[in-house]
Design an enzyme around this catalytic site. Structure first.
Site, PDB file in Angstrom:
ATOM      1  N   LYS A  65      40.976  31.170  53.000  1.00  0.00           N
ATOM      2  CA  LYS A  65      40.473  31.905  51.826  1.00  0.00           C
ATOM      3  C   LYS A  65      39.972  30.936  50.762  1.00  0.00           C
ATOM      4  CE  LYS A  65      44.588  33.671  51.452  1.00  0.00           C
ATOM      5  NZ  LYS A  65      45.206  33.360  52.737  1.00  0.00           N
TER       6      LYS A  65
ATOM      7  N   GLN B 234      47.925  34.810  50.455  1.00  0.00           N
ATOM      8  CA  GLN B 234      48.658  35.383  51.578  1.00  0.00           C
ATOM      9  C   GLN B 234      47.721  36.190  52.486  1.00  0.00           C
ATOM     10  OE1 GLN B 234      50.426  35.883  48.216  1.00  0.00           O
ATOM     11  NE2 GLN B 234      50.893  33.790  48.801  1.00  0.00           N
TER      12      GLN B 234
ATOM     13  N   GLY C  54      48.842  28.244  49.303  1.00  0.00           N
ATOM     14  CA  GLY C  54      48.402  26.854  49.423  1.00  0.00           C
ATOM     15  C   GLY C  54      46.980  26.893  49.919  1.00  0.00           C
ATOM     16  N   HIS C  55      46.035  26.710  49.009  1.00  0.00           N
ATOM     17  CA  HIS C  55      44.631  26.829  49.396  1.00  0.00           C
ATOM     18  C   HIS C  55      43.993  25.452  49.484  1.00  0.00           C
ATOM     19  CE1 HIS C  55      44.516  31.337  48.095  1.00  0.00           C
ATOM     20  NE2 HIS C  55      45.389  31.060  49.029  1.00  0.00           N
TER      21      HIS C  55
ATOM     22  N   ASP D 146      46.818  31.647  55.257  1.00  0.00           N
ATOM     23  CA  ASP D 146      46.219  30.399  55.733  1.00  0.00           C
ATOM     24  C   ASP D 146      44.966  30.622  56.577  1.00  0.00           C
ATOM     25  OD1 ASP D 146      48.375  29.047  54.518  1.00  0.00           O
ATOM     26  OD2 ASP D 146      49.607  29.372  56.311  1.00  0.00           O
TER      27      ASP D 146
HETATM   28  P1  IMO Z   1      48.157  31.429  51.537  1.00  0.00           P
HETATM   29  O1  IMO Z   1      47.590  31.996  50.251  1.00  0.00           O
HETATM   30  C1  IMO Z   1      51.034  31.673  54.786  1.00  0.00           C
HETATM   31  C2  IMO Z   1      54.927  33.488  53.905  1.00  0.00           C
HETATM   32  C3  IMO Z   1      56.103  32.559  53.909  1.00  0.00           C
HETATM   33  C4  IMO Z   1      57.176  33.510  54.367  1.00  0.00           C
HETATM   34  C5  IMO Z   1      56.801  34.803  53.668  1.00  0.00           C
HETATM   35  C6  IMO Z   1      57.553  35.057  52.386  1.00  0.00           C
HETATM   36  O2  IMO Z   1      48.092  29.955  51.623  1.00  0.00           O
HETATM   37  O3  IMO Z   1      47.549  32.129  52.695  1.00  0.00           O
HETATM   38  P2  IMO Z   1      57.343  34.052  49.951  1.00  0.00           P
HETATM   39  O4  IMO Z   1      57.573  32.680  49.434  1.00  0.00           O
HETATM   40  O5  IMO Z   1      55.977  34.608  49.681  1.00  0.00           O
HETATM   41  O6  IMO Z   1      58.398  35.040  49.512  1.00  0.00           O
HETATM   42  O7  IMO Z   1      57.511  33.925  51.542  1.00  0.00           O
HETATM   43  O8  IMO Z   1      55.428  34.728  53.405  1.00  0.00           O
HETATM   44  N1  IMO Z   1      53.810  33.079  53.016  1.00  0.00           N
HETATM   45  C7  IMO Z   1      52.668  32.538  53.453  1.00  0.00           C
HETATM   46  N2  IMO Z   1      52.266  32.195  54.684  1.00  0.00           N
HETATM   47  N3  IMO Z   1      50.191  31.507  53.749  1.00  0.00           N
HETATM   48  C8  IMO Z   1      50.562  31.856  52.506  1.00  0.00           C
HETATM   49  O9  IMO Z   1      49.723  31.794  51.455  1.00  0.00           O
HETATM   50  C9  IMO Z   1      51.870  32.371  52.296  1.00  0.00           C
HETATM   51  N4  IMO Z   1      52.559  32.790  51.220  1.00  0.00           N
HETATM   52  C10 IMO Z   1      53.736  33.233  51.683  1.00  0.00           C
HETATM   53  O10 IMO Z   1      55.910  31.494  54.805  1.00  0.00           O
HETATM   54  O11 IMO Z   1      57.073  33.729  55.758  1.00  0.00           O
HETATM   55 MG    MG Z   2      47.636  28.380  52.757  1.00  0.00          MG
END
Ligand code: IMO
Ligand code: MG
Length: 427
Positions: A16, A223, A40-41, A13
């Site tokens: 990106k 992520q 979630g972009h 988050d």
């Molecule tokens: P973006 O691309 C923030 C976190 C989840 C959880 C951990 C594992 O928007 O930056 P998962 O479903 O991947 O097995 O969950 O990773 N997580 C994220 N946190 N932004 C994300 O994506 C995330 N994708 C996974 O909250 O702690």
């Molecule tokens: Mg996000």
């Protein structure tokens, strides 16, 4: 060799999608290389506000070919929904391509993850419950089913029969839940196959051709590095590598082809899901950051933990990714604060810790050591040149650059494309 990776440098988050949407103006290809619809972009552009989960953030430019790379796990139901939503809002998605090597998220991945997280109780990871972990586990364990398998329904069915039998034994035998229906899944996935077949291809060949023609390729991270299975706060992280190395692997591009790696850092720190965050605040400053920054999960809606910028964690991120520059996002969210802090080290049992620890148990005991700086208390959203930022804002960015040892090529002061201070263009 204009291949640029845009990497989430914190806990996800970081903005990106926002950066990739802006940088895509000069891109020919935009490639997602890791994760799946756990991402979630949030993108705000002249077409409106969007929350992209699987579709690369370059999709808004008619010129850009948007690629879902081999390193992504694809839930076709989510893809259907997302692409329908984009089409309904007038966005052309005909230039989307999906790697035949990408793995599929299957209904049993989602069911099993729900059961596992529930079984973990208070020790749960707090995943997005999208089946990401089980899908990547199957990929590594060699029980996965790939997007390319959809192209031959007999192959797909045979594979599904084998794998589903195993999964149903676990679902029914271990968790005493009703087994999933082979025919139902088969029918559902055949419909996905019919829809997506024209978009499925060997994306590595596509990208190799682009490199040969010297076209601009953006690799869009999902992520963040602190969620990486190797370098993140294991086990409180995700199941694929959001790093620069992961970008090469997940896009099928040779590491030596990478020309730049841009690390995206929020000007402060957030995290969602379980696991420690040393600079987390639980006071009115956290509330200010959360409200001003709309710090709620894009996928899950959960409130994010908010706190001060953590330079210890940032240095690990720089070390394992070799950022050529960084993008500091959401500087404007700090506009109202009278006083700012930056975490420069941790204290643990009376000793100073300068390296981000491997163990979450150790990290949970670390106390941040802060450096304080005065805020600027002026709106920055309309500023487009670094020299026009309030002096304290410039000092803050310069201090971040010093602490992490990397120049800031981009600074965002708002969610719109044009609200970006570009000090050095990437293409
Ligand atoms: P973006 O691309 C923030 C976190 C989840 C959880 C951990 C594992 O928007 O930056 P998962 O479903 O991947 O097995 O969950 O990773 N997580 C994220 N946190 N932004 C994300 O994506 C995330 N994708 C996974 O909250 O702690
Ligand atoms: Mg996000």
């Amino acid at each position: 060799m204009p291949v640029v990776a845009v990497i989430g440098a914190q806990w996800g988050d970081e903005g990106k999608g926002r950066m990739v949407d802006m940088l895509s103006e000069k891109a020919d290809f935009v490639v997602r290389f890791s994760g799946g619809d756990n991402a979630g972009h949030r993108v705000v552009n002249p077409h409106g506000e969007f929350r992209l989960r699987l579709t690369p953030s370059g999709i808004f430019y008619p010129r850009v070919v948007s690629v879902i790379g081999n390193g992504v796990v694809v839930n076709p139901a989510v893809l259907n929904q997302e692409v329908d939503g984009l089409n309904a809002r007038g966005i052309d998605t005909s230039r989307l391509r999906i790697s035949d090597r990408a793995h599929l998220i299957m209904p049993y991945h989602i069911v099993l993850e729900g059961l596992e997280e529930k079984a973990l109780g208070s020790k749960a990871i707090g995943t997005t419950l999208k089946g990401i972990g089980p899908a990547f586990a199957d990929k590594t364990a060699r029980y996965g089913i790939r997007v390319g398998d959809l192209l031959d329904k007999a192959v797909f069915r045979a594979r599904l029969v084998t794998v589903l039998e195993m999964k149903n034994k676990i679902i029914a035998g271990v968790y005493s839940q009703p087994p999933l229906s082979l025919d139902e899944i088969y029918r559902q996935y055949c419909a996905y196959a019919d829809r997506w077949a024209p978009f499925i291809c060997d994306t590595t060949a596509l990208l190799a051709g682009a490199i040969e023609k010297d076209q601009n390729i953006l690799l869009e991270g999902a992520q963040g590095v602190l969620l990486d299975p190797d370098f993140g706060t294991y086990p409180f992280g995700t199941s694929s590598s959001p790093t620069a190395a992961g970008a090469c692997q997940g896009a099928g591009i040779a590491p030596a082809r990478l020309s730049k790696v841009v690390g995206v850092f929020k000007a402060y720190q957030t995290r969602v899901g379980a696991g420690p965050m040393p600079t987390e605040l639980n006071d009115e400053i956290a509330a200010t950051l959360r409200e001003r920054g709309k710090e709620y999960g894009t996928v899950s809606g959960r409130p994010r933990s908010c706190g001060w910028f953590d330079a210890v964690a940032a240095r690990l991120s720089v070390r394992v990714n070799g950022f050529t520059s960084v993008a500091v996002t959401r500087l404007d969210i700090l506009d109202t604060l009278p006083q700012l802090k930056i975490c420069t080290g941790y204290k643990l049992a009376g000793k100073t810790v300068n390296d981000f620890p491997a163990s979450v148990a150790v990290l949970a005991k670390c106390r941040p050591v802060y450096e304080e700086m005065p805020g600027w208390q002026k709106p920055t959203g309309d500023i487009r040149l670094f020299k026009d930022l309030p002096v304290n804002a410039r000092k803050y960015v310069k201090r971040l650059e010093e602490l992490i040892g990397c120049p800031a090529s981009h600074i965002s002061v708002g969610q719109r494309r044009e609200q970006t201070i570009v000090r050095k263009p990437i293409f």
